[in-house]
Design a protein around this motif. Sequence first.
Motif, PDB file in Angstrom:
ATOM      1  N   ARG A  30      73.374 148.872 174.292  1.00 23.04           N
ATOM      2  CA  ARG A  30      74.738 148.911 173.757  1.00 23.04           C
ATOM      3  C   ARG A  30      74.917 147.827 172.695  1.00 23.04           C
ATOM      4  O   ARG A  30      75.478 148.075 171.628  1.00 23.04           O
ATOM      5  CB  ARG A  30      75.734 148.690 174.906  1.00 23.04           C
ATOM      6  CG  ARG A  30      77.171 148.637 174.464  1.00 23.04           C
ATOM      7  CD  ARG A  30      77.884 149.937 174.713  1.00 23.04           C
ATOM      8  NE  ARG A  30      79.252 149.873 174.201  1.00 23.04           N
ATOM      9  CZ  ARG A  30      79.656 150.466 173.087  1.00 23.04           C
ATOM     10  NH1 ARG A  30      78.818 151.169 172.371  1.00 23.04           N
ATOM     11  NH2 ARG A  30      80.893 150.361 172.688  1.00 23.04           N
ATOM     12  N   ALA A  31      74.419 146.641 172.967  1.00 20.97           N
ATOM     13  CA  ALA A  31      74.562 145.533 172.012  1.00 20.97           C
ATOM     14  C   ALA A  31      73.863 145.854 170.699  1.00 20.97           C
ATOM     15  O   ALA A  31      74.403 145.619 169.610  1.00 20.97           O
ATOM     16  CB  ALA A  31      74.011 144.252 172.619  1.00 20.97           C
ATOM     17  N   LEU A  32      72.667 146.414 170.779  1.00 18.91           N
ATOM     18  CA  LEU A  32      71.933 146.743 169.554  1.00 18.91           C
ATOM     19  C   LEU A  32      72.637 147.860 168.795  1.00 18.91           C
ATOM     20  O   LEU A  32      72.745 147.822 167.567  1.00 18.91           O
ATOM     21  CB  LEU A  32      70.481 147.132 169.869  1.00 18.91           C
ATOM     22  CG  LEU A  32      69.603 147.444 168.644  1.00 18.91           C
ATOM     23  CD1 LEU A  32      69.530 146.244 167.688  1.00 18.91           C
ATOM     24  CD2 LEU A  32      68.189 147.838 169.074  1.00 18.91           C
ATOM     25  N   SER A  33      73.159 148.867 169.519  1.00 20.68           N
ATOM     26  CA  SER A  33      73.897 149.968 168.876  1.00 20.68           C
ATOM     27  C   SER A  33      75.048 149.402 168.051  1.00 20.68           C
ATOM     28  O   SER A  33      75.272 149.811 166.911  1.00 20.68           O
ATOM     29  CB  SER A  33      74.483 150.934 169.903  1.00 20.68           C
ATOM     30  OG  SER A  33      73.491 151.452 170.725  1.00 20.68           O
ATOM     31  N   LEU A  34      75.785 148.463 168.646  1.00 19.42           N
ATOM     32  CA  LEU A  34      76.932 147.876 167.946  1.00 19.42           C
ATOM     33  C   LEU A  34      76.481 147.058 166.749  1.00 19.42           C
ATOM     34  O   LEU A  34      77.076 147.139 165.673  1.00 19.42           O
ATOM     35  CB  LEU A  34      77.747 147.002 168.912  1.00 19.42           C
ATOM     36  CG  LEU A  34      78.509 147.778 169.981  1.00 19.42           C
ATOM     37  CD1 LEU A  34      79.080 146.832 171.027  1.00 19.42           C
ATOM     38  CD2 LEU A  34      79.630 148.613 169.366  1.00 19.42           C
ATOM     39  N   ALA A  35      75.411 146.290 166.938  1.00 16.27           N
ATOM     40  CA  ALA A  35      74.909 145.444 165.847  1.00 16.27           C
ATOM     41  C   ALA A  35      74.446 146.303 164.670  1.00 16.27           C
ATOM     42  O   ALA A  35      74.568 145.914 163.503  1.00 16.27           O
ATOM     43  CB  ALA A  35      73.769 144.568 166.345  1.00 16.27           C
ATOM     44  N   LEU A  36      73.930 147.500 164.954  1.00 18.08           N
ATOM     45  CA  LEU A  36      73.422 148.376 163.894  1.00 18.08           C
ATOM     46  C   LEU A  36      74.534 149.027 163.082  1.00 18.08           C
ATOM     47  O   LEU A  36      74.289 149.560 162.007  1.00 18.08           O
ATOM     48  CB  LEU A  36      72.508 149.459 164.484  1.00 18.08           C
ATOM     49  CG  LEU A  36      71.145 148.974 164.941  1.00 18.08           C
ATOM     50  CD1 LEU A  36      70.410 150.080 165.699  1.00 18.08           C
ATOM     51  CD2 LEU A  36      70.289 148.513 163.759  1.00 18.08           C
TER      52      LEU A  36
END
Lengths: 238, 306
Positions: A30-36
Motif C-alpha cells: 500500500r505504501a509503495l502504491s501511494l508513493a508511485l
Amino acid sequence: MMHSIEVVNEYSLKVHFHQKKPEQFANKVRALSLALEAHQNCIRGIIPAYNTLTIILNPNYTPQILESRVETLLQDLDQQISGVASKHHELPCYYGDDAAWDLKNVAKLNNLSRDEVVRIHCGKSYRVFALGFSPGFPYLGFVAPEIASPRHASPRRHVPQGAVGIAGEQTGIYPQASPGGWQIIGCCPTQLFNIESKNAPLSKLTAGDTVSFIEINKDEFISLGGILTSSSEAKHVR
Amino acid sequence: MCASLHIVRSANPVSPQDAGRWGFQHLGVGSAGAADKYAQRWANKLLNNSISASTLELFLGQTKFKFSHSTRASITGADCKATLNGQALTNWTAFDISAGDELQLSVPQHGIYSYLGIRDGFNIPRVLGSSSLNSRESLGPNSGRAFGKNDVIEYSEVRSQQFKQTLHWLLTPNYNATPNIRIIPSELSRKTQIAWPNIESSDFRVHTDSNKMGIRLSGETLPLKANNDAYSEGLVEGCIQVPPDGQPIVLMANHQTIGGYPLLGCVYAVDLPLLAQRRPGQNLRFIQGNIEEAQKLFHKELNLFS
C-alpha cells in the motif's frame, strides 16, 4: 533484503516484498502504491496483490530506469515510521438459505452449525489484498481456519452479483455475475464496482483497505437493493 | 458530417479496439486491446491515424459492411480476400471509400483476426478511457457487447482522392508458418533451473480451448511448481502460466489481472501477434530468449508506430 524487483517483460516490473506477516507486506504494498502516485508520467498501471506490486510502464520508459527509481522510493519508505492510513468498510451480508448456496456444505466440512460459520465469518476484519479476477473483485484475507474451505472442483457457470464466497483461507465478493468456483455463503447488496455514477468511486474497495461483514436479514437485504437468484439456475460446469 | 458504417451481415462478433484500457489494473480491469496488436497498429498507420484511433477487430472475417459517406479505410491481419463493390482488394492496404460502397470479407485461410481501420478512427464512445471491448469483462462501448448484424458505427466523412497504399510485403507476417515464440524467462524458471532444451525441442499445439483470454497449449509437460504458500500475483499480456497439469497457458489481450499459477516467463511483445493468429491444432515452438533482445525489438517496433 526485504524486497526484490523482477523485470517481467519489456514494460513491466514486479516488486516482491519478503515479509512473512500479511499485515507487514500489505502495508508495504500500500505504501509503495501511494508513493508511485507521484510518478504518473512513467506508469500506466499498477497491480497490488498480496506481497507483490506489479508496475506497468508507459512504453517510453524502460523497466531498468524505473527499477532504480523504485529502489530509491523503497529506501525512503523504510525510513518512514508511521503506518499507512487505510479505510475500513462494514459490508452487509445476507446469509439466508436462498442466497447462501454452499453454507450448509461449508458448515458440514468444518463440523460447525450454519450459525457458527456466519458468526465466525462476521467475527473478524479482513484485509483487501488485491482487486482482480474481474473488475472490483476483492481478495480478502484471511478467514479463521475453522471456516476455511476448498474451492469447488469445477466452477458454477453463474454466480450472482454480490455473492460472498470462501476459497481456502480467502473470502471475497463477486461484484458482477460471472462464472465462479468459490463456496457461496451469502450475498452482499452493496454495489462494489460502479461505472455509471460520476459521484460514487469506480471501486468501493481499494487494496490495503479492511472489510468486515455485518449479518442482515432478508428484508434489509431487499431494501438495500439485493437481488436473489435461484441456485438451481446455476449449474456447475462439467 | 457524421457518417455511418452499417454492418449488413456478420457471422461473428465485430469488436471495437483501440490502444487498450490503461490505469485501472489495480481495480481488476484488464487492458483489453487487439488480439494482434501489430496488425491493428498498421490498420491505423496506413491511414496516418493516431495510434489510439478506434478500429474494428473481426474474428474469422465473414462480414459485409456498407459505408454511408466517403472516407479512407484499411484492412490488415488475416487475409479475408476482401472486395470493395465486388472488386478484389489487397490485404494490408489503405483505400478510398465513396458513399454507398460495400466492403465484403470472406473467411480467411490463415490466421484469425483482421482489422478494419478508418481515417481518424471510428467515433465510438470510450468507457474508462478506451473504446476497446473486453468481452471477458463485458466492459466497453455498446453496453459491453460486440457489434453485429444491423448495427451502425459512426465515423466522420472525409474527402479522399488517393491511390491505394499497400504495406511492403517484407513487413507483412506469414500466419501459415510455424512461429518461433521467444520467451523472457521468469525468476522462478531461473530458480527452478528449467531445462530449456527440452522445451525448445518440443512441439506445442494450440488447444481448442483457446481464446482471446489465453492460449492453451498441448505439448511437453513443464516441471514448474511454485511454493505451496505462493500468493496470486499481477499479470501482463504474454505471461505463461503453468497450471498443475503442466500444460502452459499464454495470456492474451483479455487476460485477467491477477493469477495464482506459477509463471514460466513472458512471451516477447513482438511475438504475441503471430501467436494470437495461430489456430487450434496449429503448432509453435518456444525459444528461450532474454530481456535485452526483447526490449530492443519492442522499442524498434515502438519507433515504427510512433
